[in-house]
Design a protein around this motif. Structure first.
Motif, PDB file in Angstrom:
ATOM      1  N   PHE A 251      21.282  38.133  35.205  1.00  0.00           N
ATOM      2  CA  PHE A 251      22.374  39.108  35.146  1.00  0.00           C
ATOM      3  C   PHE A 251      21.853  40.505  35.451  1.00  0.00           C
ATOM      4  CE2 PHE A 251      24.705  42.287  32.603  1.00  0.00           C
ATOM      5  CZ  PHE A 251      25.939  42.210  33.231  1.00  0.00           C
TER       6      PHE A 251
ATOM      7  N   ASP B  39      35.033  39.061  30.175  1.00  0.00           N
ATOM      8  CA  ASP B  39      34.824  40.504  30.346  1.00  0.00           C
ATOM      9  C   ASP B  39      34.022  41.057  29.172  1.00  0.00           C
ATOM     10  OD1 ASP B  39      36.234  40.459  32.709  1.00  0.00           O
ATOM     11  OD2 ASP B  39      38.119  41.157  31.822  1.00  0.00           O
TER      12      ASP B  39
ATOM     13  N   ARG C 175      30.365  40.180  29.574  1.00  0.00           N
ATOM     14  CA  ARG C 175      29.700  41.068  30.529  1.00  0.00           C
ATOM     15  C   ARG C 175      29.353  42.404  29.861  1.00  0.00           C
ATOM     16  NH1 ARG C 175      33.397  40.974  33.923  1.00  0.00           N
ATOM     17  NH2 ARG C 175      32.686  39.197  35.146  1.00  0.00           N
TER      18      ARG C 175
ATOM     19  N   GLU D  19      30.987  38.261  44.525  1.00  0.00           N
ATOM     20  CA  GLU D  19      31.273  38.323  43.100  1.00  0.00           C
ATOM     21  C   GLU D  19      32.657  37.771  42.770  1.00  0.00           C
ATOM     22  OE1 GLU D  19      29.499  38.954  40.360  1.00  0.00           O
ATOM     23  OE2 GLU D  19      27.817  38.902  41.746  1.00  0.00           O
TER      24      GLU D  19
ATOM     25  N   TYR E 257      24.922  36.473  30.444  1.00  0.00           N
ATOM     26  CA  TYR E 257      24.995  37.892  30.795  1.00  0.00           C
ATOM     27  C   TYR E 257      23.902  38.723  30.117  1.00  0.00           C
ATOM     28  CZ  TYR E 257      29.576  36.658  32.636  1.00  0.00           C
ATOM     29  OH  TYR E 257      30.593  36.074  33.353  1.00  0.00           O
TER      30      TYR E 257
ATOM     31  N   LEU F 241      23.238  42.984  38.326  1.00  0.00           N
ATOM     32  CA  LEU F 241      23.759  44.302  37.988  1.00  0.00           C
ATOM     33  C   LEU F 241      23.173  45.381  38.896  1.00  0.00           C
ATOM     34  CD1 LEU F 241      25.416  46.120  36.127  1.00  0.00           C
ATOM     35  CD2 LEU F 241      23.430  46.247  34.609  1.00  0.00           C
TER      36      LEU F 241
END
Length: 205
Positions: free
Chosen positions: A113, A170, A173, A137, A108, A117
């Motif tokens: 990444f 999470d 990320r 996703e 990430y 994004l």
């Protein structure tokens, strides 16, 4: 070998049309990822990507008729590259949980990444793009979770384990987002160490 004006000529090596087409498509996908990471959605038109890839706009549209087609395919390519890269880190399986945590976090914090994004941000404002990116996703998220469970040797039949792994992803990320503006390596190193301890406690040996 032919002869022209008495001089022997080496045979011209011809690349099959299908191989040329595949190579062009690959260059376009790589260029789309690079453009998204460097210029964002607004600056990544089909023309810009085609120029970056060294192909004509017409060739780009032959492979990807719309901008949405091109960049959705690019993010799918990113996802495949991320999964391949992660598996390649531990070809014989993982034994060091902290190394796995660091590798997953690294997924990430790189250009792959960053490119994804930019597409997420664009999808939040483009209804036509949103449906396709949301579906993609979802699939990428399930695949990443599955790989994480496998590498972390997590038993999801135990209460709370699934949520712990998902919480870790999470968090990873979030670290990727923090790294977009400044180099967050020192703080990230400490967080990786702490999450390794948390996972050892939650997941067991």
């Amino acid at each position: 070998m032919g002869v022209v004006n008495g001089t022997a000529q080496a045979p011209v090596e011809r690349v099959p049309k299908q191989d040329r087409s595949r190579a062009t498509r690959q260059r376009l996908l790589e260029a789309a990822v690079a453009c998204l990471a460097e210029r964002g959605w607004a600056g990544s038109t089909v023309s810009v990507v085609a120029e970056h890839a060294g192909v004509s706009r017409g060739a780009a549209q032959h492979h990807f008729p719309t901008r949405e087609d091109l960049f959705t395919a690019a993010v799918e390519y990113v996802a495949e590259e991320r999964s391949t890269a992660l598996r390649a880190l531990f070809p014989e399986g993982a034994t060091d949980r902290r190394a796995v945590v660091a590798a997953l976090v690294d997924l990430y914090t790189g250009p792959l990444f960053r490119a994804a994004l930019h597409l997420w941000v664009a999808a939040s404002n483009e209804a036509q793009l949103r449906t396709r990116v949301t579906e993609l996703e979802g699939r990428v998220g399930r695949e990443t979770h599955r790989i994480a469970v496998e590498l972390l040797n997590a038993d999801e039949t135990r209460p709370g384990v699934r949520e712990t792994v998902q919480g870790f992803l999470d968090m990873s990320r979030g670290l990727g987002l923090a790294n977009l503006l400044t180099d967050d390596t020192p703080r990230r190193t400490g967080v990786v160490t702490q999450w390794s301890h948390i996972l050892d406690t939650a997941l067991g040996p």
